[in-house]
Design a protein around this motif. Structure first.
Motif, PDB file in Angstrom:
ATOM      1  N   LEU A   8       0.752  -1.271  -0.022  1.00  0.00           N
ATOM      2  CA  LEU A   8       0.063   0.041   0.054  1.00  0.00           C
ATOM      3  C   LEU A   8       0.948   1.320   0.022  1.00  0.00           C
ATOM      4  O   LEU A   8       0.347   2.211  -0.759  1.00  0.00           O
ATOM      5  CB  LEU A   8      -0.944  -0.093   1.196  1.00  0.00           C
ATOM      6  CG  LEU A   8      -1.913   1.156   1.294  1.00  0.00           C
ATOM      7  CD1 LEU A   8      -2.535   1.492   0.128  1.00  0.00           C
ATOM      8  CD2 LEU A   8      -2.861   1.002   2.446  1.00  0.00           C
ATOM      9  N   LEU A   9       1.905   1.286   0.572  1.00  0.00           N
ATOM     10  CA  LEU A   9       2.741   2.581   0.854  1.00  0.00           C
ATOM     11  C   LEU A   9       3.501   2.713  -0.661  1.00  0.00           C
ATOM     12  O   LEU A   9       3.817   3.847  -1.004  1.00  0.00           O
ATOM     13  CB  LEU A   9       3.876   2.089   1.858  1.00  0.00           C
ATOM     14  CG  LEU A   9       3.461   2.293   3.410  1.00  0.00           C
ATOM     15  CD1 LEU A   9       4.745   1.727   4.249  1.00  0.00           C
ATOM     16  CD2 LEU A   9       3.198   3.796   3.767  1.00  0.00           C
ATOM     17  N   ASP A  10       3.697   1.655  -1.303  1.00  0.00           N
ATOM     18  CA  ASP A  10       3.994   1.674  -2.692  1.00  0.00           C
ATOM     19  C   ASP A  10       3.021   2.098  -3.801  1.00  0.00           C
ATOM     20  O   ASP A  10       3.480   2.317  -4.901  1.00  0.00           O
ATOM     21  CB  ASP A  10       4.637   0.317  -3.058  1.00  0.00           C
ATOM     22  CG  ASP A  10       6.101  -0.021  -2.487  1.00  0.00           C
ATOM     23  OD1 ASP A  10       6.762   1.121  -1.919  1.00  0.00           O
ATOM     24  OD2 ASP A  10       6.478  -1.167  -2.237  1.00  0.00           O
ATOM     25  N   PHE A  11       1.996   2.243  -3.284  1.00  0.00           N
ATOM     26  CA  PHE A  11       0.805   2.830  -4.339  1.00  0.00           C
ATOM     27  C   PHE A  11       1.186   4.314  -4.760  1.00  0.00           C
ATOM     28  O   PHE A  11       1.763   5.091  -4.083  1.00  0.00           O
ATOM     29  CB  PHE A  11      -0.610   2.876  -3.763  1.00  0.00           C
ATOM     30  CG  PHE A  11      -1.255   1.603  -3.760  1.00  0.00           C
ATOM     31  CD1 PHE A  11      -0.702   0.357  -3.730  1.00  0.00           C
ATOM     32  CD2 PHE A  11      -2.574   1.661  -3.798  1.00  0.00           C
ATOM     33  CE1 PHE A  11      -1.304  -0.895  -3.482  1.00  0.00           C
ATOM     34  CE2 PHE A  11      -3.242   0.380  -4.196  1.00  0.00           C
ATOM     35  CZ  PHE A  11      -2.775  -0.714  -3.988  1.00  0.00           C
ATOM     36  N   PRO A  12       1.023   4.534  -6.050  1.00  0.00           N
ATOM     37  CA  PRO A  12       1.051   6.071  -6.323  1.00  0.00           C
ATOM     38  C   PRO A  12       0.351   7.000  -5.264  1.00  0.00           C
ATOM     39  O   PRO A  12      -0.856   6.764  -5.103  1.00  0.00           O
ATOM     40  CB  PRO A  12       0.424   6.059  -7.769  1.00  0.00           C
ATOM     41  CG  PRO A  12       0.528   4.774  -8.266  1.00  0.00           C
ATOM     42  CD  PRO A  12       0.364   3.863  -6.986  1.00  0.00           C
ATOM     43  N   ALA A  13       0.871   7.945  -4.900  1.00  0.00           N
ATOM     44  CA  ALA A  13       0.088   8.750  -3.957  1.00  0.00           C
ATOM     45  C   ALA A  13      -1.399   9.519  -4.726  1.00  0.00           C
ATOM     46  O   ALA A  13      -2.280   9.603  -3.932  1.00  0.00           O
ATOM     47  CB  ALA A  13       0.845   9.881  -3.502  1.00  0.00           C
ATOM     48  N   LEU A  34      -2.059  -4.609  -8.004  1.00  0.00           N
ATOM     49  CA  LEU A  34      -1.512  -3.731  -7.198  1.00  0.00           C
ATOM     50  C   LEU A  34      -0.993  -2.536  -8.006  1.00  0.00           C
ATOM     51  O   LEU A  34      -0.781  -2.809  -9.163  1.00  0.00           O
ATOM     52  CB  LEU A  34      -0.296  -4.303  -6.379  1.00  0.00           C
ATOM     53  CG  LEU A  34      -0.550  -5.661  -5.672  1.00  0.00           C
ATOM     54  CD1 LEU A  34       0.854  -6.004  -5.153  1.00  0.00           C
ATOM     55  CD2 LEU A  34      -1.451  -5.263  -4.438  1.00  0.00           C
ATOM     56  N   ARG A  35      -0.845  -1.575  -7.505  1.00  0.00           N
ATOM     57  CA  ARG A  35      -0.412  -0.213  -8.201  1.00  0.00           C
ATOM     58  C   ARG A  35       0.965   0.183  -7.747  1.00  0.00           C
ATOM     59  O   ARG A  35       1.213   0.370  -6.237  1.00  0.00           O
ATOM     60  CB  ARG A  35      -1.386   0.751  -7.996  1.00  0.00           C
ATOM     61  CG  ARG A  35      -2.689   0.686  -8.700  1.00  0.00           C
ATOM     62  CD  ARG A  35      -2.807   1.351  -9.877  1.00  0.00           C
ATOM     63  NE  ARG A  35      -2.833   2.647 -10.080  1.00  0.00           N
ATOM     64  CZ  ARG A  35      -2.994   3.378 -11.042  1.00  0.00           C
ATOM     65  NH1 ARG A  35      -2.919   2.801 -12.561  1.00  0.00           N
ATOM     66  NH2 ARG A  35      -3.184   4.712 -10.937  1.00  0.00           N
ATOM     67  N   THR A  36       1.726   0.565  -8.571  1.00  0.00           N
ATOM     68  CA  THR A  36       3.041   1.263  -8.111  1.00  0.00           C
ATOM     69  C   THR A  36       3.289   2.359  -8.912  1.00  0.00           C
ATOM     70  O   THR A  36       2.554   2.559 -10.147  1.00  0.00           O
ATOM     71  CB  THR A  36       4.336   0.478  -8.227  1.00  0.00           C
ATOM     72  OG1 THR A  36       4.441  -0.063  -9.444  1.00  0.00           O
ATOM     73  CG2 THR A  36       4.076  -0.941  -7.337  1.00  0.00           C
ATOM     74  N   PRO A  37       4.139   3.333  -8.761  1.00  0.00           N
ATOM     75  CA  PRO A  37       4.382   4.466  -9.756  1.00  0.00           C
ATOM     76  C   PRO A  37       4.753   4.006 -11.177  1.00  0.00           C
ATOM     77  O   PRO A  37       4.193   4.268 -12.105  1.00  0.00           O
ATOM     78  CB  PRO A  37       5.598   5.091  -9.084  1.00  0.00           C
ATOM     79  CG  PRO A  37       5.248   5.126  -7.583  1.00  0.00           C
ATOM     80  CD  PRO A  37       4.737   3.686  -7.489  1.00  0.00           C
TER      81      PRO A  37
END
Length: 455
Positions: free
Chosen positions: A203-208, A385-388
């Motif tokens: 979750l912390l790695d999700f795009p803000a 999942l989502r990451t930048p």
């Protein structure tokens, strides 16, 4: 003489596949056929019906797996579609007990805070064993942290990372706005992990921008669940649909101007192929990599993770959580309108256990052992999942403009070769049901089809 309808194959019968199929079937230019690897449609395949008691004549309850909760603001397209179909939904009163396990071997669970959705319970319930002074200090601390964070979401925009050109992660955003780590670790991450069904680090790695968008759009908005279960939605979307069941698609490839679909017929153990004018892939990125070669390398940057959900009656594992709100439930004239959700966290992940009015528990991502003899059913689904980085991949596939020297994109884009992608991950936002509808509408617009509920 009228033109022959274009043949369309839709792979997958989750929300995105069924919505796309429904929209396309409203246009006589298209002849739609759906492929499903199971023996039943997948949108409601993991759900079940249980009775509120041991006798067969007790009230029957439909339990959606995974839990299908949606909110005003964020789920604008979903809510509009439900209203178009006349799907009934209600706003349950969720009560969240929040507990933390500090010792990896411990199973002692004691709530340290109790939150009521939309603040329907004011003042908040006080956890057992928490003094009035400690409780008051905790409530004030959380109120200050929460409204500071909300203000940042509205007024402090995420940045683009200078060295990579990617959007800022939520981890970096939280550090930049100096939100207290205690609040993030013990309150925000556990609550948000229940929504995103992933670990804290994921979750912390999700795009803000994903997290901030969800927070601002759902701020002070009610949450809803479909009355009677999502099977009612499935029935409306699939009525009159041609479906090939037990058809596990193994390959999708462009052959000339057509798209070839190859599948294994599970009922006869045969490999078959057909050609279509369009193919819509309503599956997760890991499945796409296996069946559609042009995306094999690109989608390696889009991570997925398995999520386990178990329906059971092991109430012995949550004695303190159940006791602390038992009085609240008994005081409620309509107990079915109050839904306790027990949020239990350790250092890395969060379990959410929904205490359903039917007297069963639904535990998602369980971290506390469950008595196997009290398990009713279990299922595993895939969370995208989502990451930048994965966000940029998604933007390149769905929203980028042609960049090649002749005006052509060098990378595969949605619709190339009449192959289309739909799903909760196929838009620039949190991977939710809203993405299923938004991506289906995008395909309809490209094919010049009017969406029935758009007006």
């Amino acid at each position: 003489m009228s033109e022959k309808p274009q043949k369309v194959a839709i792979i997958g019968t989750g929300m995105a596949g069924l919505i796309t199929s429904y929209i396309l079937r409203t246009d006589p230019r298209f002849d739609v056929e759906v492929f499903e690897k199971q023996a039943q449609l997948s949108l409601d395949s993991a759900s079940l019906t249980v009775s509120s008691g041991p006798d067969n004549d007790q009230k029957q309850h439909r339990i959606d797996l995974p839990m299908r909760v949606f909110a005003d603001g964020f789920y604008a397209n979903l809510k509009r579609m439900y209203d178009f179909f006349g799907v009934q939904y209600a706003s349950p009163r969720f009560i969240y007990t929040m507990s933390r396990i500090s010792d990896p071997g411990s199973t002692e669970i004691h709530p340290h805070f109790i939150h009521s959705s939309n603040n329907h319970q004011l003042p908040p319930l006080r956890p057992k064993g928490c003094s009035w002074i400690e409780w008051l200090m905790r409530v004030v601390y959380l109120a200050v942290c929460y409204y500071y964070f909300v203000a940042c979401c509205f007024f402090v925009a995420p940045r683009t990372t200078s060295d990579t050109g990617l959007s800022e992660s939520f981890r970096d955003y939280a550090k930049r706005i100096h939100i207290p780590g205690h609040y993030i670790k013990n309150y925000f991450l556990p609550l948000m992990s229940c929504v995103t069904t992933c670990s804290h680090n994921q979750l912390l790695d999700f795009p803000a921008i994903d997290v901030i968008g969800y927070q601002t759009k759902t701020f002070r908005k009610p949450h809803y669940t479909v009355l009677g279960g999502v099977n009612k939605v499935q029935a409306k979307l699939s009525k009159g649909q041609k479906v090939r069941y037990s058809a596990a698609v193994t390959a999708v490839e462009n052959v000339g101007s057509k798209v070839k679909v190859t599948w294994k017929d599970g009922s006869r153990e045969e490999v078959k192929s057909l050609f279509f004018d369009h193919v819509v892939l309503a599956v997760t990125p890991d499945v796409l990599r296996a069946i559609f070669p042009p995306l094999r390398k690109i989608l390696a940057a889009v991570p997925t993770t398995p999520v386990h959900s178990i329906v059971h009656r092991d109430f012995a594992r949550l004695p303190a959580c159940s006791q602390v709100i038992s009085a609240r439930l008994h005081a409620d004239n309509d107990r079915s309108s109050t839904h306790p959700i027990h949020i239990i966290s350790n250092a890395s992940t969060t379990e959410s256990t929904h205490q359903h009015p039917s007297s069963v528990l639904i535990s998602t991502s369980p971290i506390v052992p469950i008595d196997s003899e009290k398990v009713i059913s279990s299922t595993t689904f895939t969370r995208v999942l989502r990451t930048p980085t994965s966000r940029q991949v998604t933007l390149d596939i769905f929203e980028s403009k042609p960049t090649g020297p002749d005006g052509d994109s060098k990378q595969w884009q949605n619709g190339d070769g009449n192959v289309w992608l739909v799903g909760g991950w196929c838009w620039d936002g949190m991977v939710m049901l809203e993405g299923c509808i938004a991506s289906a509408i995008r395909v309809a617009e490209k094919l010049n089809i009017e969406v029935p509920w758009a007006s």
